[in-house]
Design a protein around this motif. Sequence first.
Motif, PDB file in Angstrom:
ATOM      1  N   ARG A 120       0.856  -1.016  -0.010  1.00 15.93           N
ATOM      2  CA  ARG A 120       0.063  -0.136   0.050  1.00 15.93           C
ATOM      3  C   ARG A 120       0.910   1.247  -0.053  1.00 15.93           C
ATOM      4  N   VAL A 121       2.050   1.344   0.701  1.00 16.01           N
ATOM      5  CA  VAL A 121       2.698   2.486   0.935  1.00 16.01           C
ATOM      6  C   VAL A 121       4.078   2.718  -0.044  1.00 16.01           C
ATOM      7  N   CYS A 122       4.665   1.619  -0.492  1.00 15.67           N
ATOM      8  CA  CYS A 122       5.768   1.709  -0.867  1.00 15.67           C
ATOM      9  C   CYS A 122       5.869   2.623  -2.193  1.00 15.67           C
ATOM     10  N   PHE A 203       9.073  -1.479  23.649  1.00 13.84           N
ATOM     11  CA  PHE A 203       8.584  -0.265  24.491  1.00 13.84           C
ATOM     12  C   PHE A 203       8.371   0.721  23.580  1.00 13.84           C
ATOM     13  N   GLU A 204       7.077   1.379  23.952  1.00 14.41           N
ATOM     14  CA  GLU A 204       6.414   2.122  23.071  1.00 14.41           C
ATOM     15  C   GLU A 204       6.104   3.557  23.757  1.00 14.41           C
ATOM     16  N   ALA A 205       6.708   4.885  23.193  1.00 15.16           N
ATOM     17  CA  ALA A 205       5.895   5.808  24.066  1.00 15.16           C
ATOM     18  C   ALA A 205       4.641   6.424  24.032  1.00 15.16           C
ATOM     19  N   PHE A 220      -7.460   6.237   5.370  1.00 12.33           N
ATOM     20  CA  PHE A 220      -7.908   6.143   4.071  1.00 12.33           C
ATOM     21  C   PHE A 220      -6.646   5.642   3.150  1.00 12.33           C
ATOM     22  N   ARG A 221      -5.519   5.468   3.805  1.00  9.43           N
ATOM     23  CA  ARG A 221      -4.379   4.774   2.957  1.00  9.43           C
ATOM     24  C   ARG A 221      -3.852   3.605   3.548  1.00  9.43           C
ATOM     25  N   LEU A 222      -4.103   3.388   4.878  1.00  8.89           N
ATOM     26  CA  LEU A 222      -3.551   2.313   5.505  1.00  8.89           C
ATOM     27  C   LEU A 222      -4.478   2.055   6.557  1.00  8.89           C
TER      28      LEU A 222
HETATM   29  C1  LIG Z   1       2.307  11.321   7.021  1.00  8.66           C
HETATM   30  C2  LIG Z   1       3.326  10.360   6.742  1.00  8.66           C
HETATM   31  C3  LIG Z   1       3.123   9.632   5.488  1.00  8.66           C
HETATM   32  C4  LIG Z   1       4.019   8.726   5.128  1.00  8.66           C
HETATM   33  N1  LIG Z   1       3.869   8.124   3.961  1.00  8.66           N
HETATM   34  C5  LIG Z   1       4.872   7.087   3.432  1.00  8.66           C
HETATM   35  C6  LIG Z   1       4.606   6.137   2.260  1.00  8.66           C
HETATM   36  O1  LIG Z   1       3.435   6.247   1.577  1.00  8.66           O
HETATM   37  N2  LIG Z   1       5.474   5.493   1.905  1.00  8.66           N
HETATM   38  C7  LIG Z   1       6.437   5.172   2.939  1.00  8.66           C
HETATM   39  O2  LIG Z   1       7.316   4.055   2.215  1.00  8.66           O
HETATM   40  N3  LIG Z   1       6.980   5.836   3.821  1.00  8.66           N
HETATM   41  C8  LIG Z   1       5.998   6.873   4.085  1.00  8.66           C
HETATM   42  N4  LIG Z   1       6.164   7.666   5.382  1.00  8.66           N
HETATM   43  C9  LIG Z   1       7.524   7.241   6.128  1.00  8.66           C
HETATM   44  C10 LIG Z   1       7.476   6.047   6.771  1.00  8.66           C
HETATM   45  O3  LIG Z   1       6.353   6.252   7.664  1.00  8.66           O
HETATM   46  C11 LIG Z   1       8.688   6.067   7.916  1.00  8.66           C
HETATM   47  O4  LIG Z   1       9.962   6.138   7.219  1.00  8.66           O
HETATM   48  C12 LIG Z   1       8.853   4.793   8.744  1.00  8.66           C
HETATM   49  O5  LIG Z   1       7.435   4.678   9.410  1.00  8.66           O
HETATM   50  C13 LIG Z   1       9.823   4.718   9.692  1.00  8.66           C
HETATM   51  O6  LIG Z   1       9.876   3.735  10.698  1.00  8.66           O
HETATM   52  P1  LIG Z   1      10.540   3.828  11.831  1.00  8.66           P
HETATM   53  O7  LIG Z   1      10.214   2.152  12.595  1.00  8.66           O
HETATM   54  O8  LIG Z   1      11.881   4.082  11.700  1.00  8.66           O
HETATM   55  O9  LIG Z   1      10.017   4.831  12.777  1.00  8.66           O
HETATM   56  P2  LIG Z   1       8.567   5.233  13.226  1.00  8.66           P
HETATM   57  O10 LIG Z   1       7.544   4.781  12.428  1.00  8.66           O
HETATM   58  O11 LIG Z   1       8.490   6.695  13.345  1.00  8.66           O
HETATM   59  O12 LIG Z   1       8.229   4.781  14.714  1.00  8.66           O
HETATM   60  C14 LIG Z   1       8.929   5.189  15.884  1.00  8.66           C
HETATM   61  C15 LIG Z   1       8.360   4.902  16.857  1.00  8.66           C
HETATM   62  O13 LIG Z   1       8.982   5.041  18.081  1.00  8.66           O
HETATM   63  C16 LIG Z   1       8.466   5.742  19.090  1.00  8.66           C
HETATM   64  N5  LIG Z   1       9.366   6.433  20.021  1.00  8.66           N
HETATM   65  C17 LIG Z   1      10.000   7.226  19.827  1.00  8.66           C
HETATM   66  N6  LIG Z   1      10.924   7.580  20.741  1.00  8.66           N
HETATM   67  C18 LIG Z   1      10.612   6.748  21.685  1.00  8.66           C
HETATM   68  C19 LIG Z   1      11.268   6.303  23.026  1.00  8.66           C
HETATM   69  N7  LIG Z   1      12.181   7.147  23.521  1.00  8.66           N
HETATM   70  N8  LIG Z   1      10.664   5.291  23.660  1.00  8.66           N
HETATM   71  C20 LIG Z   1       9.856   4.787  23.204  1.00  8.66           C
HETATM   72  N9  LIG Z   1       9.318   4.626  21.987  1.00  8.66           N
HETATM   73  C21 LIG Z   1       9.631   5.732  21.088  1.00  8.66           C
HETATM   74  C22 LIG Z   1       7.394   6.381  18.503  1.00  8.66           C
HETATM   75  O14 LIG Z   1       6.355   7.009  19.200  1.00  8.66           O
HETATM   76  C23 LIG Z   1       7.094   5.649  17.413  1.00  8.66           C
HETATM   77  O15 LIG Z   1       6.045   4.859  17.626  1.00  8.66           O
HETATM   78  C24 LIG Z   1       5.252   8.579   5.841  1.00  8.66           C
HETATM   79  C25 LIG Z   1       5.463   9.283   6.857  1.00  8.66           C
HETATM   80  C26 LIG Z   1       4.618  10.148   7.437  1.00  8.66           C
HETATM   81  C27 LIG Z   1       5.017  10.853   8.712  1.00  8.66           C
END
Ligand SMILES: Cc1cc2nc3c(=O)[nH]c(=O)nc-3n(C[C@H](O)[C@H](O)[C@H](O)COP(=O)(O)OP(=O)(O)OC[C@H]3O[C@@H](n4cnc5c(N)ncnc54)[C@H](O)[C@@H]3O)c2cc1C
Lengths: 506, 284
Positions: A120-122, A203-205, A220-222
């Motif tokens: 869906r999102v790549c 662990f999630e904040a 609406f996208r995911l």
């Molecule tokens: C609105 C939006 C739309 C996007 N659309 C797309 C798309 O269509 N396609 C695509 O490929 N990418 C998209 N992206 C980018 C993609 O979502 C991110 O690259 C991806 O989610 C990163 O994953 P991650 O696991 O590194 O971190 P995140 O998904 O950011 O998750 C990090 C998590 O860690 C938690 N956290 C942070 N600090 C702490 C702490 N100190 N202790 C405990 N928990 C903590 C946060 O609350 C969060 O839940 C989009 C991003 C946004 C914001």
Amino acid sequence: MNFRTLEELSNDAKKLIADYVSRIDDIKAKERTKIPAQEMPAQDPEVRKHNLEEVALGYTMEQARIEAMRCLQCVKKTCIDDCPVKIDIPRFINHIAHEEFQDAADVIKEASLLPAICGRVCPQETQCQSNCAVGKALKDVDKSVAIGRLERFIADWERSTGKIAVPEVKPETGKKVAVVGSGPAGLVVAADCRREGHHVTVFEAFHKLGGVLRYGIPEFRLPNDIIDKEIETLTAMGVEIKTNFVVGRTRKLLDLINKDGYHAVFVGTGAGLPLFMGIEGENLVGVFSANEYLTRANLMRAFEKGKADTPIYPSKNVAVLGGGNVAMDSARMAKRLGAENVYVVYRRTEKEMPARKEEVAHAKEEGIEFYFLQNAKRILGNEQGKVRAMECLRYELGEPDDSGRRRPVVIPNSEFTLDVDTVIVAIGNSSNPLISQTTPEIKVNKWGNILVDETQKTSSERIFAGGDIVLGAATVILAMGEGRRAAAAINKMLAEEIEKEKAGMN
Amino acid sequence: MSKILFKKQLSKDVFLMRLHAPLIAEERSAGQFIILQVNEDYGERIPLTIADADTKEGSITIIFQVVGKSTTLLSELNEGDDIPTLVGPLGRPTHIENFGTVVCVGGGIGVAPLHPIAQALKNAGNHVITIIGARTKDLIILEEEMKSIADEFILCTDDGSYGRKALVTQPLKEICERNPKPNMVIAIGPPIMMKFCSETTRPYEVFTQVSLNTIMVDGTGMCGGCRVNVGKEIKFVCVDGPEFDGHKVDFDNMMARLNSYKEIERAAHNCYLEAEIKAKEALR
Ligand SMILES: Cc1cc2nc3c(=O)[nH]c(=O)nc-3n(C[C@H](O)[C@H](O)[C@H](O)COP(=O)(O)OP(=O)(O)OC[C@H]3O[C@@H](n4cnc5c(N)ncnc54)[C@H](O)[C@@H]3O)c2cc1C
Ligand SMILES: Cc1cc2nc3c(=O)[nH]c(=O)nc-3n(C[C@H](O)[C@H](O)[C@H](O)COP(=O)(O)OP(=O)(O)OC[C@H]3O[C@@H](n4cnc5c(N)ncnc54)[C@H](O)[C@@H]3O)c2cc1C
Ligand code: SF4
Ligand code: FES
């Protein structure tokens, strides 16, 4: 393009399929490129701009099989080369063509853990579909085999069977792994480490899991149930979940190792620090970061007015600054929340927009207006400190910059104002500084991204990192890929320790 | 999830609760806060200062004023009930050292967050002058607790119903005029009070620390909803604060932002109260 309903698209496919199936393995390459590319069925734009239901409805079975038959099963598989996690694309597509959906699912899962999400999102048009032979032959990347839609089809099909097996978990090793953050990177590490029999705690904040998948990308996208399903699988595997736990605050990162006995920590805390433009008026009432706007709407459910206690700002005319997925999501959410006019203001042209093409097309269908080669200069307020307008400047494209994109250059004296009451800033995120501030042992670069080696290990013993906190704001699939690599390194480290301990005991 | 161990009403709209939260109790320092939700699916995330903690019992104390829907819902919970979401400690701890003479000014509910700070300053050897004020007698909280740690204690009400009839800024000004002037002022209360305390001390160049209670969502630096102008910079209250130099804070902007949702929230609160009254009438 005229809007075509699911029924129309489905009927067309039903008419075509019998002929193709009858000679499925004899269709010549030339003819395959003439098989009509299947359009993604979607909710009617006039209806969907008032609801949060998923916009793209997914292929019907016939559509999926026809689309799969367009694949040439190339010898030189550029699609695999361009896939960040190297899914064996032609092989799973061939299974779809032959109606062997379970086999297709198994092929995808060899490489990817979250196909329902990635499908869906790549940004497929810049990855697997960018150099697809069919797209090349038809001289149109939009005509490439719709690999992402097929991936989604298979993931949804498997979910609908209700028979997704919970991955097998090896006998308990007694080793403990802490996963900080429950975005795609963290979820993948949790699954991969748990499979090896280690005790895993996430662990999630926030009070809900999923990271950006939950609070950023709208339903609406995911849809949320897709994320919920992945999390159900994790809990069924025995992964322990601790929400409302801010590592660095509720517990120092190093204390997880030194006091709580975790043998490895994965940091996947994402790029959760919203950037602002640094222009006049940015603190006025009615200016929001996309993160705040989307979090209120998604995570805090402000979309469900009357039910949710978290309010959302009532807007009539909204300007969204930026050109990525975050900007598209904000604009489309604002529309759904009742804004009459939504303008996306982007300083380059449509070609340079980093958003997924499909999202831009969907946004246009929903009546979002695009102002290209323009940018905000300052935001103007009224006597109550609320946004009343935005002053913009026009740009033209100049010489290419480091990224190879032509640099926008401001046209002098081109100011004009846009009457808006709300401005959503969606120009990007940098890395969340909480971990680095509270754990100085972990080395970061000048943007605050955690530095890692090729196995995702940080400068600190037993601590690994991946996803947006390492890459800067990137993509779901790259976060997932880094998670897999980190999990492999953690599993290897722990396996070696277990070996050593055994040897020591003898 | 966190159990309510103890609940007490301190004044008409002000409640004290002790919540089971051993990890937060262990890690917290004066000046930090928590965020809680009364309902995990639809509830608002509301920030409240940690007024006290007991590591033996594994509990923290919150003191809150009922101002809207979420604080009303919270006030309706009782001992033994669970609070589904409780996260913390958030924000930076207050910097405590022996500054010399420190004036602690608390307005209304602001006395609750001020108490642990005054205590810590006292323990660090400071001469602590305390001024607490409220609109009227009924709204004074923690009088005894504040008195017991103060070297000098001044109480005032706007209407003169108790203590001195004055705004807290009046005694504050008098103290600033003393020789030597105080080394520092800490003011916590409604934004308008913190603004005027900062204006009062500005001509005397006495460093004045305020604790900002902006609107928040996540409390971890992710949304920017809590941002304020401090000097020429934009700061996030939840991670850079909540304490800032009052002489640099743009209070007018902060107050405007605090009122962003005023009409909607008032409507939600009224709506909730009406539904409650109806429900109660139906029971009769
Ligand atoms: C609105 C939006 C739309 C996007 N659309 C797309 C798309 O269509 N396609 C695509 O490929 N990418 C998209 N992206 C980018 C993609 O979502 C991110 O690259 C991806 O989610 C990163 O994953 P991650 O696991 O590194 O971190 P995140 O998904 O950011 O998750 C990090 C998590 O860690 C938690 N956290 C942070 N600090 C702490 C702490 N100190 N202790 C405990 N928990 C903590 C946060 O609350 C969060 O839940 C989009 C991003 C946004 C914001
Ligand atoms: C760091 C921090 C620490 C705080 N500590 C305490 C505390 O110890 N005790 C306490 O009683 N309150 C404290 N507050 C304020 C408390 O969070 C709000 O009163 C609460 O969120 C209001 O929620 P509600 O739904 O009941 O009211 P709402 O319906 O949301 O709001 C009612 C009215 O209160 C005002 N308001 C809304 N949000 C806030 C806010 N964050 N601060 C001040 N006024 C607000 C608005 O102007 C609104 O009109 C603190 C706030 C912050 C940011
Ligand atoms: S490049 Fe396109 S046509 Fe070739 S194998 Fe991959 S998906 Fe099929
Ligand atoms: S509350 Fe979201 S950044 Fe401070």
